[in-house]
Design an enzyme around this catalytic site. Sequence first.
Site, PDB file in Angstrom:
ATOM      1  N   ASP A  13      62.837 -30.958 -34.944  1.00 48.96           N
ATOM      2  CA  ASP A  13      63.629 -29.779 -34.589  1.00 48.96           C
ATOM      3  C   ASP A  13      64.924 -29.676 -35.387  1.00 48.96           C
ATOM      4  OD1 ASP A  13      61.677 -29.232 -32.619  1.00 48.96           O
ATOM      5  OD2 ASP A  13      62.648 -30.683 -31.310  1.00 48.96           O
ATOM      6  N   LYS A  16      63.330 -27.473 -40.024  1.00 50.31           N
ATOM      7  CA  LYS A  16      62.489 -27.549 -41.234  1.00 50.31           C
ATOM      8  C   LYS A  16      61.761 -26.239 -41.489  1.00 50.31           C
ATOM      9  CE  LYS A  16      60.368 -31.104 -39.530  1.00 50.31           C
ATOM     10  NZ  LYS A  16      61.276 -31.434 -38.405  1.00 50.31           N
ATOM     11  N   GLY A  42      56.613 -27.886 -33.465  1.00 51.34           N
ATOM     12  CA  GLY A  42      56.734 -26.426 -33.471  1.00 51.34           C
ATOM     13  C   GLY A  42      57.805 -26.051 -34.472  1.00 51.34           C
ATOM     14  N   HIS A  43      57.428 -25.373 -35.532  1.00 54.55           N
ATOM     15  CA  HIS A  43      58.395 -24.957 -36.555  1.00 54.55           C
ATOM     16  C   HIS A  43      58.732 -23.483 -36.349  1.00 54.55           C
ATOM     17  CE1 HIS A  43      57.090 -28.369 -39.519  1.00 54.55           C
ATOM     18  NE2 HIS A  43      57.508 -28.802 -38.365  1.00 54.55           N
ATOM     19  N   GLN A 176      58.001 -33.338 -37.487  1.00 54.32           N
ATOM     20  CA  GLN A 176      58.736 -34.364 -36.723  1.00 54.32           C
ATOM     21  C   GLN A 176      59.938 -34.864 -37.529  1.00 54.32           C
ATOM     22  OE1 GLN A 176      55.064 -34.787 -36.638  1.00 54.32           O
ATOM     23  NE2 GLN A 176      55.190 -33.624 -34.776  1.00 54.32           N
TER      24      GLN A 176
HETATM   25  P1  IMP Z   1      53.886 -36.806 -28.863  1.00 50.53           P
HETATM   26  O1  IMP Z   1      54.114 -36.701 -30.337  1.00 50.53           O
HETATM   27  O2  IMP Z   1      53.443 -35.511 -28.233  1.00 50.53           O
HETATM   28  O3  IMP Z   1      53.000 -37.964 -28.506  1.00 50.53           O
HETATM   29  O4  IMP Z   1      55.298 -37.121 -28.178  1.00 50.53           O
HETATM   30  C1  IMP Z   1      56.006 -38.345 -28.405  1.00 50.53           C
HETATM   31  C2  IMP Z   1      57.487 -38.073 -28.551  1.00 50.53           C
HETATM   32  O5  IMP Z   1      57.732 -37.373 -29.758  1.00 50.53           O
HETATM   33  C3  IMP Z   1      58.102 -37.198 -27.444  1.00 50.53           C
HETATM   34  O6  IMP Z   1      59.441 -37.603 -27.227  1.00 50.53           O
HETATM   35  C4  IMP Z   1      58.088 -35.803 -28.056  1.00 50.53           C
HETATM   36  O7  IMP Z   1      59.059 -34.977 -27.469  1.00 50.53           O
HETATM   37  C5  IMP Z   1      58.419 -36.143 -29.497  1.00 50.53           C
HETATM   38  N1  IMP Z   1      57.958 -35.159 -30.495  1.00 50.53           N
HETATM   39  C6  IMP Z   1      56.761 -35.106 -31.113  1.00 50.53           C
HETATM   40  N2  IMP Z   1      56.721 -34.107 -32.018  1.00 50.53           N
HETATM   41  C7  IMP Z   1      57.934 -33.526 -31.988  1.00 50.53           C
HETATM   42  C8  IMP Z   1      58.518 -32.453 -32.716  1.00 50.53           C
HETATM   43  O8  IMP Z   1      57.927 -31.833 -33.608  1.00 50.53           O
HETATM   44  N3  IMP Z   1      59.810 -32.136 -32.396  1.00 50.53           N
HETATM   45  C9  IMP Z   1      60.506 -32.816 -31.451  1.00 50.53           C
HETATM   46  N4  IMP Z   1      60.006 -33.829 -30.743  1.00 50.53           N
HETATM   47  C10 IMP Z   1      58.722 -34.188 -31.009  1.00 50.53           C
HETATM   48 MG    MG Z   2      60.270 -28.247 -33.550  1.00 55.59          MG
END
Ligand code: IMP
Ligand code: MG
Length: 337
Positions: A13, A16, A42-43, A176
Amino acid sequence: MPCVLVCGGQWGDEGKGKIVAYLSLKYRPHLVARAGVGPNAGHTVHFGGRKFGLRQVPCGFVYEGARLLIGPGVLVNPDVLLREVEETGTGGRLGVDERCALIEPHHVERDRGSEHLSRRIGTTGSGCGPANEDRVRRVARLAREEERLRPFLTDVPLELHEALERGRKVLIEGSQGFGLSLVHGTYPYVTSKDTCAGTMLADVGVGPTRVSEVLLVFKAYATRVGEGPFPTEMPQEEAERLGIVEYGTVTGRRRRVGYFDFEMARRAAIINGATQLAITCLDRLFRGCAGARRWEELTEEARSFVRRVEEATGVPVTLLSTGEGIEDVIDLSRGRL
Ligand code: IMP
Ligand code: MG
């Protein structure tokens, strides 16, 4: 360009999406390839009076001349992907690697139904962790086995290689961020894969010697969704006082907010091999910077913050985002992007 990798320096977040959209419109890459874990990201892009929260389709879609690719390391949920293809009208120029592993309904159920994942870690519930588990166990189905993806199937590494051989521009859109890396992040409060530059390249099948620039993106403050350590976190009331209230693009959860972490930024720059930095949301932290398009238009406070980031990381800041619109950017890259 010719081959620029964009990745995140915090907990995702960082903005990007906006940066990739800007680079795509301005520098017109031949290919934009998405890397990262999958639809847990989510971009956000504001384009044509609309707000897009893209979880699979690359944000480079805003430049109509770009072919859009999803690399073989990225998990694909066909339902999410097909919805976005329709929303963005990009079906004619999208390629999905046939080796992408699929997220199926049972992966989402396993993610949301697990006390450990959904409560202790606070995952996005998008099924990414369980799907990567299945991939490691070598039982996951791949995109080439999914009828609905047939029209899009391609060989992404080969397409990228051929474009680079012809001297064409390629943009790789990471997702991420550094702190969420399974290897380098705040384990166990992380995502299900490494999220640094080396893995982003592996995700799309580009070798490390082919990259010209690694652009690491930071937000002027830090945010985090889900559980886990956050050394510079500020009380919610303080964030509200600063006017910083954000909600997750995928989950709608309220994001935790903190001050910029210079120490973490330095480590992220080292491990990603960053050659340039972007800083987003400058306007949200520093009043009076909204919509600035030239360095001279920034307040002294904002300028000294940018210099401090450069000192802490040893890497030049070449892009500054000063608003939601794609054009709200100060571009100091001087032909290096
Ligand atoms: P997962 O990737 O859904 O397994 O979540 C694991 C951790 O990564 C959690 O704290 C999510 O909120 C975080 N996370 C995964 N992808 C993103 C992203 O694109 N943006 C922000 N947090 C993310
Ligand atoms: Mg995002």
